[in-house]
Design an enzyme around this catalytic site. Structure first.
Site, PDB file in Angstrom:
ATOM      1  NE  ARG A  45       0.203   1.375   3.364  1.00 30.01           N
ATOM      2  CZ  ARG A  45       1.144   2.262   3.589  1.00 30.01           C
ATOM      3  NH1 ARG A  45       2.422   1.891   3.674  1.00 30.01           N
ATOM      4  NH2 ARG A  45       0.877   3.530   3.726  1.00 30.01           N
ATOM      5  CG  ASP A 240      -3.144   8.081  -1.254  1.00 33.10           C
ATOM      6  OD1 ASP A 240      -3.037   8.595  -0.130  1.00 33.10           O
ATOM      7  OD2 ASP A 240      -2.748   6.930  -1.521  1.00 33.10           O
ATOM      8  CG  ASN A 250      -2.391  11.594   2.638  1.00 35.86           C
ATOM      9  OD1 ASN A 250      -1.849  10.696   1.985  1.00 35.86           O
ATOM     10  ND2 ASN A 250      -2.015  11.870   3.873  1.00 35.86           N
TER      11      ASN A 250
HETATM   12  O1  MRU Z   1      -4.511   3.084   2.226  1.00 32.46           O
HETATM   13  P1  MRU Z   1      -3.037   3.321   2.094  1.00 32.46           P
HETATM   14  O2  MRU Z   1      -2.242   2.759   3.212  1.00 32.46           O
HETATM   15  O3  MRU Z   1      -2.528   2.902   0.739  1.00 32.46           O
HETATM   16  O4  MRU Z   1      -2.904   4.913   2.169  1.00 32.46           O
HETATM   17  C1  MRU Z   1      -1.627   5.488   2.091  1.00 32.46           C
HETATM   18  C2  MRU Z   1      -1.614   6.944   2.253  1.00 32.46           C
HETATM   19  O5  MRU Z   1      -2.636   7.592   2.366  1.00 32.46           O
HETATM   20  C3  MRU Z   1      -0.279   7.627   2.173  1.00 32.46           C
HETATM   21  O6  MRU Z   1      -0.273   8.763   2.989  1.00 32.46           O
HETATM   22  C4  MRU Z   1      -0.024   8.055   0.727  1.00 32.46           C
HETATM   23  O7  MRU Z   1      -0.188   6.980  -0.150  1.00 32.46           O
HETATM   24  C5  MRU Z   1       1.319   8.633   0.546  1.00 32.46           C
HETATM   25  S1  MRU Z   1       2.566   7.379   0.562  1.00 32.46           S
HETATM   26  C6  MRU Z   1       4.069   8.010   0.212  1.00 32.46           C
END
Ligand code: MRU
Length: 343
Positions: A45, A240, A250
């Site tokens: 993730r 994101d 995010n």
């Molecule tokens: O659901 P996830 O764990 O994939 O969410 C990740 C995030 O929101 C991070 O803050 C984002 O991807 C930035 S990672 C460098």
């Protein structure tokens, strides 16, 4: 620094992040199905890591199909490439890095002429490796670019996980903290637990402890109180998907932190590679927000924590309007409000 993705001798392995911090186990991704499952279940993730992993998975899948004699012509190759790209594109909707990888592969193949499948596979491998290496370089540059904002002695608050587990390099927001430490700055980090899947307590605390960076874990709703009582100097978060006007999706909870930062008048910085910018949308209202299973909220560490039929709302991300963001730091530099990103 722990690697989230290993690609060696045309074999793909990922660190299964659902097991962290209790178990550090790499699992093999041998086909598209396993790759999609790993992304959907958050074994891998973080926006940049999802992007890199998806490109490498497409190569692994196409190679498997070739070895199993499913690809016998150019038409077969293009058909299965298209199907695989579509399937992986349906795993998680918000992080745009996934779609950056898909579009990169599609565009490269539009112009490409090949004589045999092996040649096409080699070309596909090169694209996937380029995306993988590029992510490492971008993380490095973001970390460098952020240094004029991070001073010796800074107390930084961060949310979710944005380090080496969330990318194939050192990460974005956490990557900048690693760079600050490498430069000899004394940094103290407060990081949120990040309900409901605990990317903060399970992953960021793990990374910070492994790197010996002084840190304290808090629950998500302690942010205002910690800023009030502990003189936090700045907030660093990842992203994101960023719209052209700087609105930023995010991890859920980021918007609350940005509002609190504004109230207390402390800088709120977003750090992300330009592969996280969606140049096709003007603002954050167009960002698709993933809604995840009720069980992620109704259970805590595999124990049921609510009455059975309670209704749950579980968006995985929120959108912070750009006027709440003091600066967006990419590999290209530091950008300040008002933002307008063009390719
Ligand atoms: O659901 P996830 O764990 O994939 O969410 C990740 C995030 O929101 C991070 O803050 C984002 O991807 C930035 S990672 C460098």
């Amino acid at each position: 620094m722990v690697s989230s993705i290993i690609f060696e001798n045309e074999e793909l392995k990922i660190l299964d992040q659902t097991l962290l911090p209790l178990e550090k186990k790499y699992i093999s991704i041998r086909n598209l199905e396993e790759g999609c499952e790993a992304i959907e279940s958050l074994r891998i993730r973080g926006a940049p890591a999802i992007g890199v992993m998806s490109a490498l998975t497409i190569f692994i899948e196409m190679k498997r199909l070739y070895q199993e004699k499913v690809l016998n012509s150019k038409e077969d190759f293009y058909y299965h490439l298209q199907i695989s790209l579509e399937k992986i594109g349906n795993t998680r909707p918000t992080a745009v890095n996934l779609f950056y990888s898909i579009e990169t592969i599609r565009n490269e193949f539009k112009e490409y002429q090949f004589f045999d499948i092996e040649e096409a596979l080699e070309f596909l491998k090169k694209i996937a490796i380029r995306i993988w290496k590029e992510d490492q370089t971008l993380c490095e540059k973001i970390g460098q670019n952020a240094q004029s904002l991070i001073f010796d002695g800074a107390k930084i608050l961060t949310h979710c996980n944005t380090g080496s587990l969330a990318s194939s390099g050192k990460g974005t927001a956490l990557g900048a903290i690693y760079t600050a430490i490498e430069q000899g700055k004394r940094i103290f980090v407060f990081n949120t637990e990040t309900r409901p899947l605990l990317q903060g307590s399970r992953l960021t605390s793990f990374e910070l402890m492994e790197a010996n960076i002084p840190n304290t874990l808090i629950t998500d709703l302690m942010v205002a109180s910690v800023i009030q009582n502990h003189k936090i100097d700045m907030i660093l978060v990842g992203a994101d998907r960023i719209a052209k006007n700087g609105d930023t999706a995010n991890k859920i909870g980021t918007l609350s932190i940005a509002i609190i930062a504004k109230y207390f008048n402390i800088p709120f910085y977003v750090l992300a590679p330009s592969t996280t910018i969606d140049f096709t949308i003007d603002d954050g209202t167009l960002i698709p927000i993933e809604e995840r299973k009720e069980s992620e909220v109704k259970e805590f560490l595999n124990c049921k924590s609510t009455v059975k039929d309670v209704k749950v709302y579980n968006p995985a991300f929120d959108v912070t309007p750009s006027h709440l963001i003091t600066a967006i730091i990419t590999e290209k530099g530091i950008f300040r409000y008002p933002y307008w990103f063009e390719k």
